[in-house]
Enzyme design. Sequence first.
Site, PDB file in Angstrom:
ATOM      1  N   ASP A 172      33.035 -28.812 -16.150  1.00 16.15           N
ATOM      2  CA  ASP A 172      33.083 -29.489 -14.892  1.00 16.15           C
ATOM      3  C   ASP A 172      31.888 -30.290 -14.612  1.00 16.15           C
ATOM      4  O   ASP A 172      30.895 -29.791 -14.803  1.00 16.15           O
ATOM      5  CB  ASP A 172      33.740 -28.689 -13.624  1.00 16.15           C
ATOM      6  CG  ASP A 172      34.830 -29.408 -12.551  1.00 16.15           C
ATOM      7  OD1 ASP A 172      34.444 -30.843 -12.732  1.00 16.15           O
ATOM      8  OD2 ASP A 172      35.262 -28.722 -11.867  1.00 16.15           O
ATOM      9  N   ASP A 218      42.563 -34.084 -10.598  1.00 16.88           N
ATOM     10  CA  ASP A 218      42.852 -33.269  -9.405  1.00 16.88           C
ATOM     11  C   ASP A 218      44.117 -33.162  -8.811  1.00 16.88           C
ATOM     12  O   ASP A 218      44.608 -32.349  -8.063  1.00 16.88           O
ATOM     13  CB  ASP A 218      41.562 -32.847  -8.434  1.00 16.88           C
ATOM     14  CG  ASP A 218      40.477 -32.237  -9.080  1.00 16.88           C
ATOM     15  OD1 ASP A 218      40.424 -31.499 -10.221  1.00 16.88           O
ATOM     16  OD2 ASP A 218      39.450 -32.031  -8.140  1.00 16.88           O
ATOM     17  N   CYS A 243      36.099 -31.980 -17.547  1.00 19.66           N
ATOM     18  CA  CYS A 243      36.570 -32.309 -16.203  1.00 19.66           C
ATOM     19  C   CYS A 243      35.399 -32.926 -15.068  1.00 19.66           C
ATOM     20  O   CYS A 243      34.225 -32.717 -15.528  1.00 19.66           O
ATOM     21  CB  CYS A 243      37.125 -31.048 -15.495  1.00 19.66           C
ATOM     22  SG  CYS A 243      37.465 -30.989 -13.776  1.00 19.66           S
ATOM     23  N   LYS A 274      36.137 -24.676 -19.527  1.00 15.83           N
ATOM     24  CA  LYS A 274      36.472 -25.937 -18.717  1.00 15.83           C
ATOM     25  C   LYS A 274      34.967 -26.264 -18.195  1.00 15.83           C
ATOM     26  O   LYS A 274      34.392 -25.662 -17.472  1.00 15.83           O
ATOM     27  CB  LYS A 274      37.208 -25.491 -17.594  1.00 15.83           C
ATOM     28  CG  LYS A 274      37.377 -26.820 -16.703  1.00 15.83           C
ATOM     29  CD  LYS A 274      38.560 -26.559 -15.488  1.00 15.83           C
ATOM     30  CE  LYS A 274      38.773 -27.317 -14.608  1.00 15.83           C
ATOM     31  NZ  LYS A 274      39.577 -27.140 -13.450  1.00 15.83           N
ATOM     32  N   ASP A 300      36.350 -21.851 -10.905  1.00  8.25           N
ATOM     33  CA  ASP A 300      35.323 -21.517  -9.903  1.00  8.25           C
ATOM     34  C   ASP A 300      35.035 -20.654  -9.165  1.00  8.25           C
ATOM     35  O   ASP A 300      36.184 -19.877  -8.882  1.00  8.25           O
ATOM     36  CB  ASP A 300      35.223 -22.959  -9.117  1.00  8.25           C
ATOM     37  CG  ASP A 300      33.703 -23.236  -8.371  1.00  8.25           C
ATOM     38  OD1 ASP A 300      32.890 -22.542  -8.714  1.00  8.25           O
ATOM     39  OD2 ASP A 300      33.836 -24.105  -7.766  1.00  8.25           O
ATOM     40  N   ARG A 312      29.152 -32.998  -2.344  1.00  7.14           N
ATOM     41  CA  ARG A 312      29.664 -31.500  -2.439  1.00  7.14           C
ATOM     42  C   ARG A 312      28.543 -30.327  -2.546  1.00  7.14           C
ATOM     43  O   ARG A 312      28.535 -29.451  -3.247  1.00  7.14           O
ATOM     44  CB  ARG A 312      30.534 -31.383  -3.779  1.00  7.14           C
ATOM     45  CG  ARG A 312      31.525 -30.579  -3.581  1.00  7.14           C
ATOM     46  CD  ARG A 312      32.322 -30.008  -4.966  1.00  7.14           C
ATOM     47  NE  ARG A 312      33.654 -29.225  -4.655  1.00  7.14           N
ATOM     48  CZ  ARG A 312      34.020 -28.334  -5.462  1.00  7.14           C
ATOM     49  NH1 ARG A 312      33.450 -28.228  -6.716  1.00  7.14           N
ATOM     50  NH2 ARG A 312      35.092 -27.642  -5.169  1.00  7.14           N
ATOM     51  N   ASN A 365      30.867 -32.334 -10.910  1.00  2.38           N
ATOM     52  CA  ASN A 365      31.529 -32.824  -9.530  1.00  2.38           C
ATOM     53  C   ASN A 365      30.713 -33.846  -8.703  1.00  2.38           C
ATOM     54  O   ASN A 365      31.064 -33.777  -7.728  1.00  2.38           O
ATOM     55  CB  ASN A 365      31.967 -31.645  -8.879  1.00  2.38           C
ATOM     56  CG  ASN A 365      33.463 -31.130  -9.597  1.00  2.38           C
ATOM     57  OD1 ASN A 365      34.212 -31.739  -9.874  1.00  2.38           O
ATOM     58  ND2 ASN A 365      33.235 -29.735  -9.535  1.00  2.38           N
TER      59      ASN A 365
HETATM   60  C1  GLA Z   1      36.583 -29.819  -9.277  1.00 10.72           C
HETATM   61  C2  GLA Z   1      37.867 -29.767 -10.288  1.00 10.72           C
HETATM   62  C3  GLA Z   1      38.748 -28.663 -10.194  1.00 10.72           C
HETATM   63  C4  GLA Z   1      38.212 -27.329  -9.803  1.00 10.72           C
HETATM   64  C5  GLA Z   1      37.067 -27.250  -8.969  1.00 10.72           C
HETATM   65  C6  GLA Z   1      36.215 -25.870  -8.673  1.00 10.72           C
HETATM   66  O1  GLA Z   1      37.104 -30.213  -8.308  1.00 10.72           O
HETATM   67  O2  GLA Z   1      38.122 -30.840 -10.805  1.00 10.72           O
HETATM   68  O3  GLA Z   1      39.721 -28.846 -11.211  1.00 10.72           O
HETATM   69  O4  GLA Z   1      37.729 -26.692 -11.192  1.00 10.72           O
HETATM   70  O5  GLA Z   1      36.196 -28.400  -9.080  1.00 10.72           O
HETATM   71  O6  GLA Z   1      35.469 -26.371  -7.728  1.00 10.72           O
END
Ligand code: GLA
Length: 724
Positions: free
Chosen positions: A472, A542, A520, A470, A361, A437, A474
């Site tokens: 993601d 994480d 992820c 990756k 990120d 977030r 979140n």
């Molecule tokens: C999430 C992912 C982490 C990382 C962060 C980046 O928490 O699980 O591995 O990539 O986002 O913001």
Amino acid sequence: MAEIVREGNLFHLRNEQISYILCVMPENVLAHVYFGRRLSRLNPDPVLRHAGSGDTYYFTTQECGLDRLPQEYPSFGLGDQREGALRVENADGSSAVDLRFVSAVIEEGKPGLEGLPATLGSGAQTLLITLKDRQTNLQVELLYTVFDDCAAIARSAKIINAGLADVKITGAMSLSVDLPDSRWDLITLNGAWARERNVYRRPLMPGFQGTATQCGASSLQQSPFLALARPETTEAQGEAIGAALVYSGNFKAQAAVYQNDAARLTLGINDTDFAWLLPSGEAFQTPEAVLVYSREGLGGMSRHFHRLWENHLLPRKWVHAHRPVLLNSWEAAYFDFDEEKLVSIAQSAANAGVELFVMDDGWFGHRDDDTTSLGDWQVDKKKLPGGLGRLSDRVRALGLQFGIWMEPEMVSPDSDLYRAHPDWAIHIPGRTPITGRHQLTLDLSRKDVQDFVFRSVADTLKASKAAYLKWDMNRNFSNIGSAALPPEQQKELPHRYILGLYAVMEKLVKAFPDVLFEGCASGGGRFDPGMLYYVPQFWCSDNTDALCRCRIQYGTSLFLPASTMGSHLSAVPNHQTGRIAPIETRFAVALGGCFGYELDPRKLTEEEQAALQGQVKFAQETESTRLHGHQYRLLSPFAGNETAWITVSKDQKEAVFTYVKAQAEANTAPALVKLQGLNPENRYRIMETNEVYSGDELMYSGLLCKAGMGDTASLLYTLKAVEA
Ligand code: GLA
């Protein structure tokens, strides 16, 4: 060999290990009479008499015998008082569905499911049973597959409105299984962020028990899996049934105990706040559920799951492909980096023999923290003045592959994307958006949003020449509404979202077959068989702390193989727990999955830096056994101070054994751990100690495990078969 045979009114699905038997009852009601160890044949009378409490087993719907009859796809409203697999709202407002057997077709192979991930492959036989409600013309197609190579049955249901009036589906499970007794323990995987997939085991009780999500994803807190184990079942012995849903959204996994102590297992899309309008002529396909049966305890159950996913679900191109040892920049730099810093970290990773450098990120928009820029997938020229292309070229010039992070399903309120398309976010008009977030979820039920997401990812992959992405995700859903759906279809949004996600993933993996995708979701928040159809590996958590990872990886392994778990060695003090575990233990535990680093190698001591090269080499040399061997859990971190597991290569010539002791104790005898899965007649050399033992002594007497001094000590052994 898998076969499906029709014997009178019975359909018998079987392979060398299991049988699954359905029975067409008088009046064409479809009953379930057996799932378990392979049978040569079955007289269903005892099972049916047992269910009907002894004397009468002639169930007719006129006599409401349905309330005890073990059924294949029960519905509510016509005599079965239990929770059914299918619930609808008919045009007349009633909920009743009366499904009767119409026809059956047996086919070779395993068909896919339109728009949904599913097990595939040859070496299987499939049974398609059609049921019908004669009054409304609602049809259900039940699909069953039995495989040659796994003690597993795959199931799904398709609801077809062949009537003239619209119908609303308010619940359609993928699987329902009636078991004749409830003398089982229920096992589920539950947790939270950084504590995913803890193992919970408790006896079944009358009433309902299970696990479910309604947050839009399979989630950090629950997994679309449950197991039933006899009270006496251990890791290595006893009966166990596992069930898993090949799906990434809201699910319900439930075991209910009713009169006669019969148990009903249901698994499917969560019916809470779910409704699906099914106009005349249309069909609704449920996700696929799988059932596995083991007589070799929970370990056997897990290995059946692992084999099923590896042989029939995971992306064919990737499942056995070499997984590059990677270094991910997240815990190395967080948002604080520029081109020079990344190249310098990459250089140091390259020196150690690492194969792939991943920029996490912080590379786009003006994302110096997590409050901004999701959706604006343009490179931040302040950090990377040469763009993605130059960074990627410089990293690749070091002999590394380049990988990149994206969170494509999200939008920050502070983004050009949100300012241009506020309606693209999931929201209820008039209500204040609720961020998680600092971000909102894009409404992937919309085609225009799906196209945008595909384009953003495709453009980024091209610009960065990335060999790895990756992906993601979140945050979970809130303010659940879509600007593109009419009021009567708002409850379709969570499932339509997942269908949209799958459509984008399908298109992307086809367009970029050489890119390794890693899933992820704040760690393992959507780590499920549905996602694993598209991505061969998932960031397991994480939490990179070695002791916490022992629990997380142990729980995950109940239904997912090591080859799917992203697992990285990180710095100490650990960023999630503050614990300082020796590098040997962090390494041994991270080897439990697809190995990589989550640290800045430049900050390691000289001695540690020197150790990296050996680690990378060891990870590469043992990859096939660690990721694809048969896994045996030996000591549970949920039961005590020690964790141990072993993975044994399929030819039983090599094994990797890991032992971790959480807290040091004084004056205790070292553990004598009984290994499993070895060939008793082989002799094995422990490469690290040079000792030679026979397979039988290691398994039946045990391996002495004397770890070093201090907390979180460990042993990592490679066993190799030697000539006698
Ligand atoms: C999430 C992912 C982490 C990382 C962060 C980046 O928490 O699980 O591995 O990539 O986002 O913001």
